[in-house]
Design a protein around this motif. Structure first.
Motif, mmCIF file in Angstrom:
data_model
loop_
_atom_site.group_PDB
_atom_site.id
_atom_site.type_symbol
_atom_site.label_atom_id
_atom_site.label_comp_id
_atom_site.label_asym_id
_atom_site.label_seq_id
_atom_site.Cartn_x
_atom_site.Cartn_y
_atom_site.Cartn_z
ATOM 1 N N LEU A 429 0.830 -1.205 0.000
ATOM 2 C CA LEU A 429 0.000 0.000 0.000
ATOM 3 C C LEU A 429 0.865 1.256 0.000
ATOM 4 C CD1 LEU A 429 -2.701 -1.119 2.604
ATOM 5 C CD2 LEU A 429 -2.910 -1.087 0.116
ATOM 6 N N GLU A 430 1.881 1.283 0.840
ATOM 7 C CA GLU A 430 2.754 2.440 0.910
ATOM 8 C C GLU A 430 3.576 2.582 -0.373
ATOM 9 O OE1 GLU A 430 4.203 5.909 2.270
ATOM 10 O OE2 GLU A 430 2.577 4.702 3.130
ATOM 11 N N ARG A 433 1.298 4.087 -2.943
ATOM 12 C CA ARG A 433 1.022 5.485 -2.585
ATOM 13 C C ARG A 433 2.216 6.383 -2.919
ATOM 14 N NH1 ARG A 433 -0.198 4.440 2.200
ATOM 15 N NH2 ARG A 433 -2.439 4.184 1.894
ATOM 16 N N GLU A 434 3.414 5.922 -2.594
ATOM 17 C CA GLU A 434 4.610 6.718 -2.861
ATOM 18 C C GLU A 434 4.864 6.865 -4.363
ATOM 19 O OE1 GLU A 434 7.815 4.913 -0.805
ATOM 20 O OE2 GLU A 434 7.147 5.551 1.193
ATOM 21 N N LEU A 436 2.640 6.859 -6.793
ATOM 22 C CA LEU A 436 1.656 7.794 -7.349
ATOM 23 C C LEU A 436 1.957 9.224 -6.922
ATOM 24 C CD1 LEU A 436 -1.578 5.669 -6.773
ATOM 25 C CD2 LEU A 436 -0.532 6.203 -8.972
ATOM 26 N N ARG A 437 2.278 9.407 -5.646
ATOM 27 C CA ARG A 437 2.549 10.758 -5.143
ATOM 28 C C ARG A 437 3.815 11.328 -5.781
ATOM 29 N NH1 ARG A 437 3.782 9.682 -0.066
ATOM 30 N NH2 ARG A 437 1.608 9.593 0.626
ATOM 31 N N PRO A 443 -4.187 8.026 -10.157
ATOM 32 C CA PRO A 443 -4.454 6.643 -9.732
ATOM 33 C C PRO A 443 -5.376 5.899 -10.682
ATOM 34 C CG PRO A 443 -4.596 8.153 -7.878
ATOM 35 C CD PRO A 443 -4.460 9.001 -9.097
ATOM 36 N N SER A 468 -8.345 -1.696 0.024
ATOM 37 C CA SER A 468 -7.436 -0.592 0.353
ATOM 38 C C SER A 468 -6.842 0.015 -0.908
ATOM 39 C CB SER A 468 -6.319 -1.098 1.275
ATOM 40 O OG SER A 468 -6.846 -1.556 2.510
ATOM 41 N N LEU A 469 -6.486 -0.819 -1.887
ATOM 42 C CA LEU A 469 -5.944 -0.312 -3.147
ATOM 43 C C LEU A 469 -7.002 0.454 -3.931
ATOM 44 C CD1 LEU A 469 -3.855 -3.450 -4.183
ATOM 45 C CD2 LEU A 469 -2.928 -1.222 -3.500
ATOM 46 N N MET A 472 -7.550 3.966 -3.016
ATOM 47 C CA MET A 472 -6.590 4.927 -3.571
ATOM 48 C C MET A 472 -7.007 5.391 -4.961
ATOM 49 S SD MET A 472 -2.891 3.276 -2.689
ATOM 50 C CE MET A 472 -2.511 2.590 -1.078
#
Length: 576
Positions: A429-430, A433-434, A436-437, A443, A468-469, A472
């Motif tokens: 998950l992290e 997230r990283e 994409l950010r 997303p 959870s995905l 996002m």
């Protein structure tokens, strides 16, 4: 320290001192017990007066002290001492006699007598017994500690089976004793994908299953067959006297029967399989360490072929193992050295427009050239390097996607494969997230492809991770669909967007009625659930035509383009 001495010295309740009295006089034996009792020592006693009765008493009951007269009709204290020595027991032996000289007493102590006391000297008898009991307790404590150390060194605590150390010692001794005539087989049994049990249900459940498995493997083994737990989820078996490989293979397949019945966890059936490697004494190794190494090489070959099988060692495996170790060491540095490359394969709509691309990793090996994923991804999965490689792929693909968007292809999508190892880690998950950010890639334009088997190994955990995905904003595709053991009606519990039909069904879809029926059913059911479909491995116009008739939404394969670097990837419409 005996129970009575503990009571006397430590002041806590305990049982009596067990006293074996060797004396021809019943009165003298009774008097000894009475005097010891009067002085505060509880006593349980038995009197004997010949070697036969003494040997029987020593065998029948546990004793704390032997108290022996010196001269008896047809028997003596030294003869009694010989009976005690023959029994193998470690017990204090005290002579209690009025008819022994100092010289005889000293001579008896050289023979192993612990002390001698004149009859009637009860004031001295009591502390001597207590002293000898303290010494006995200390010796027993040392022996128990030595035995515990021996168990820890030689036996597996979890399964109570011999461990790797004892297995090697016993098998090594057997081979050495047999010499040139040695014949036998070493088998290594390795449970397939056992870490899924620990990850899903915890190590306590894993330990329970390993204990059950040890019991199952041991059931029915001959007395001369040695079974050991070598470590983790690996077991070793030594079959002495086996000459032919066919015999060893039969035994190995019998061991696999231990996995036929499910293991139970809270009324849940857990099915396991195993890979078995075989090495023959003599032909495959001269000592136990070489045999184990070669049997494990055979296990590795079985696992590379999917597990749940048996394989005998052959010498070609050594070269493959050495190459594999070298490749692993080089792969560990591939990311930091910038040797990985991303290639992109187009995914097209029915009108031929390239709407998306799948990112596929390659390794630009400094000596071997460009390596396809099948050369190093399985190795990365086994070694855990896939987590680092997967994070790199995800980051690079998102940056490339953003570059395409900045070039005017704002709605272009990029697909990235997620390995089973990655998918089983919350860190995913992290990582997403990283990526994409850091790249600024939308997303909704990122699709994560997860194999059907990864999702089905633990549906509840998979559902949580997918939710959870999806939160996002990314899209989810089920890769290699149809090769696992699920159904679309089961997958509807999972928040997915697309089903990718495995190329094994596409290959003969235009000329094989069974494959065509499978593809037709997948597409129909996917559409009924509101899911998109992508056909993988499309190579011919005939395959495409059949898939179009069945209503497939998108296509991917060599017909539309091979994987290429981003700088030569072509947008727009592919030729018909």
């Amino acid at each position: 320290m005996s129970a009575a001495v503990e009571h006397r010295v430590l002041g806590r309740p305990a049982g009596p001192v067990r006293l074996l009295i060797v004396d021809d006089s019943e009165d003298d034996a009774f008097l000894v017990c009475a005097e010891l009792t009067r002085r505060g020592m509880a006593v349980h006693h038995r009197r004997v007066d010949c070697d036969f009765d003494m040997a029987a008493a020593l065998a029948a009951e546990p004793w704390d002290v032997v108290l022996s007269d010196h001269n008896m009709p047809g028997f003596s204290s030294l003869a009694a001492l010989d009976v005690l020595k023959s029994s193998g027991l470690d017990l204090p032996f005290i002579i209690h006699s009025g008819e022994i000289s100092d010289r005889q007493a000293v001579s008896a102590m050289y023979e192993g007598v612990d002390d001698f006391i004149a009859k009637g000297d009860y004031d001295r008898l009591l502390p001597v017994i207590e002293r000898e009991l303290r010494g006995l307790h200390a010796r027993r404590a040392v022996r128990q500690a030595d035995e515990r150390i021996r168990e820890l060194v030689n036996f597996d605590v979890l399964s109570a089976l011999p461990n790797h150390n004892l297995f090697c010692t016993k098998v090594g001794d057997w081979i050495a004793d047999a010499g040139a005539q040695a014949a036998g087989a070493v088998l290594v049994v390795d449970v397939d994908r056992f870490m899924r049990i620990n990850a899903s249900f915890g190590y306590d459940t894993g330990n329970v299953i390993l204990r059950q498995l040890g019991e199952r493997l041991a059931a029915g083994l001959a007395a001369d067959v040695m079974l050991a737990r070598l470590g983790s989820d690996r077991f070793g078996v030594f079959l002495p006297g086996v000459v032919e490989r066919e015999q060893a293979e039969i035994a190995a397949r019998w061991l696999l029967r231990a996995f036929e019945q499910p293991f139970m966890k809270n009324d849940i059936e857990l099915f396991l399989t195993a890979s078995v490697g075989i090495a023959m004494v003599g032909g495959d190794g001269a000592d136990v360490f070489e045999l184990l190494m070669n049997a494990e090489a055979a296990v590795a070959r079985v696992k590379c072929q999917g597990g749940n099988g048996v394989r005998c060692y052959d010498r070609a495996m050594n070269a493959a193992s050495a190459e594999r170790l070298t490749l692993e060491a080089e792969l560990r540095h591939a990311v930091e050295r910038g040797e990985l490359r991303l290639f992109y394969q187009p995914i097209v709509d029915p009108d031929g427009t390239v709407r998306a691309a799948e990112a596929l990793v390659r390794w630009q090996h400094p000596e071997q050239g460009l390596l396809a994923p099948d050369r190093f991804i399985p190795l990365a999965d086994e070694t855990g390097l896939i987590t680092e490689i997967g994070a790199w792929v995800l980051t690079e693909a998102c940056y490339q996607g953003r570059c395409w968007h900045d070039a005017g292809h704002e709605r272009f999508r990029v697909s990235v494969n997620v390995s089973a190892v990655q998918f089983g880690q919350p860190r995913l998950l992290e990582t997403v997230r990283e990526a994409l950010r850091g790249s600024g890639f939308p997303p909704a334009c990122l699709t994560l492809e997860i194999t059907e088997s990864s999702l089905m190994s633990d549906v509840e955990s998979a559902a949580g991770m997918l939710r959870s995905l999806k939160n996002m904003g990314v899209r989810i595709a089920v890769d290699d669909f149809g090769t696992g053991y699920s159904s679309l009606s089961y997958l509807r519990r999972l928040p997915i967007d697309t089903v990718k039909i495995d190329k094994s069904f596409v290959r003969d879809v235009s000329n094989n009625g069974e494959d065509a029926a499978i593809v037709r059913a997948i597409i129909a059911l996917a559409h009924s659930l509101g899911l998109g479909t992508v056909a993988e491995g499309v190579e011919t116009a005939e395959q495409e035509a059949t898939l179009r008739r069945e209503g497939c939404d998108s296509f991917q394969g060599y017909r539309y383009g091979r994987p290429v670097p981003a700088e030569v990837f072509v947008m727009g419409t592919v030729p018909g």
